[in-house]
Scaffold this motif. Structure first.
Motif, short mmCIF file in Angstrom:
data_model
loop_
_atom_site.label_atom_id
_atom_site.label_comp_id
_atom_site.label_asym_id
_atom_site.label_seq_id
_atom_site.Cartn_x
_atom_site.Cartn_y
_atom_site.Cartn_z
N ASP A 31 0.85 -1.20 -0.02
CA ASP A 31 -0.13 -0.08 0.00
C ASP A 31 1.08 1.18 0.02
O ASP A 31 0.70 2.26 -0.65
CB ASP A 31 -0.91 0.05 1.33
N ARG A 32 1.98 1.23 0.78
CA ARG A 32 2.82 2.29 0.93
C ARG A 32 3.39 2.62 -0.42
O ARG A 32 3.45 3.92 -1.09
CB ARG A 32 3.84 2.15 1.96
N PHE A 33 3.75 1.63 -1.25
CA PHE A 33 4.65 1.91 -2.57
C PHE A 33 3.34 2.24 -3.53
O PHE A 33 3.86 3.01 -4.39
CB PHE A 33 5.04 0.39 -3.13
N LEU A 34 2.24 1.79 -3.40
CA LEU A 34 1.10 2.29 -4.31
C LEU A 34 0.85 3.91 -4.31
O LEU A 34 0.96 4.42 -5.11
CB LEU A 34 -0.10 1.75 -4.00
N CYS A 35 1.11 4.32 -2.75
CA CYS A 35 0.91 5.51 -2.55
C CYS A 35 2.13 6.59 -3.09
O CYS A 35 2.02 7.75 -3.86
CB CYS A 35 0.71 6.03 -1.28
N ARG A 36 3.41 5.93 -3.20
CA ARG A 36 4.51 6.49 -3.56
C ARG A 36 4.63 6.54 -5.43
O ARG A 36 5.30 7.61 -5.78
CB ARG A 36 5.66 6.00 -3.12
N ALA A 37 4.28 5.49 -5.86
CA ALA A 37 4.28 5.21 -7.13
C ALA A 37 3.31 5.76 -8.01
O ALA A 37 3.30 6.25 -9.27
CB ALA A 37 4.35 3.69 -7.40
N PHE A 38 2.00 6.03 -7.46
CA PHE A 38 0.85 6.60 -8.37
C PHE A 38 0.98 7.77 -8.78
O PHE A 38 0.65 8.10 -9.94
CB PHE A 38 -0.26 6.60 -7.41
N PRO A 39 1.72 8.93 -8.10
CA PRO A 39 1.86 10.05 -8.98
C PRO A 39 2.57 9.99 -10.36
O PRO A 39 2.31 11.10 -11.03
CB PRO A 39 2.68 10.93 -8.04
N THR A 40 3.46 9.01 -10.47
CA THR A 40 4.03 8.85 -11.76
C THR A 40 3.15 8.25 -12.77
O THR A 40 3.50 8.62 -14.07
CB THR A 40 5.24 7.72 -11.79
N SER A 41 1.78 8.10 -12.46
CA SER A 41 0.87 7.81 -13.38
C SER A 41 0.05 8.94 -13.84
O SER A 41 -0.98 8.89 -14.44
CB SER A 41 -0.02 6.50 -13.12
N LEU A 42 0.47 10.01 -13.55
CA LEU A 42 -0.60 11.24 -13.54
C LEU A 42 0.29 12.20 -14.45
O LEU A 42 1.31 12.20 -14.67
CB LEU A 42 -0.78 11.84 -12.35
#
Length: 132
Positions: A31-42
């Motif tokens: 979950d922590r990695f999802l939060c950190r990585a998600f902005p790269t998909s925006l």
């Protein structure tokens, strides 16, 4: 890191979130990695929205996802219902095969569609008396 098409705020945010989450969980991301990585998909307006969030704003990916969906709710695809299938009619010049194909594409977008409701809507929309 898996590649996911970037989200710019103009398409359905739920589709993007589900694609992103599925790809990341497939690779065992926390979950922590999802939060950190998600902005790269925006990108575009979605990236601008993210850049205006306060640091340490979210505690979980679920919270982050809910905020994104609320913010871009106008881009969400409207949910289809069994009632919306009742409005489908075979058009003049449209073959029965073409109508059934169009009907099926619409029916696939209705969550938990009752088979009898689908059958009734299909029969009501078809012009072909032989088919009925």
């Amino acid at each position: 890191m898996p590649s996911v098409q970037q989200y710019d705020g103009t398409l359905d945010p739920v589709d993007h979130l589900e694609t992103f989450r599925t790809m990341m969980l497939l690779h065992g991301a926390s979950d922590r990695f999802l939060c950190r990585a998600f902005p790269t998909s925006l990108t575009g307006a979605a990236r601008d929205w993210y850049s205006r969030l306060k640091p340490n704003y979210v505690d979980s990916f679920r919270e982050f996802a809910d905020d994104l969906v609320r913010h871009f709710m106008s881009s969400q695809r409207p949910h289809k219902t069994a009632t919306s299938l009742m409005a489908l009619r075979q058009e003049d010049g449209e073959s029965l095969k073409e109508f059934i194909s169009r009907f099926n594409r619409e029916a696939l977008q209705v969550p938990n569609l009752d088979p009898s409701a689908a059958t009734n809507a299909l029969l009501a929309g078809a012009k072909s008396i032989e088919f009925r």
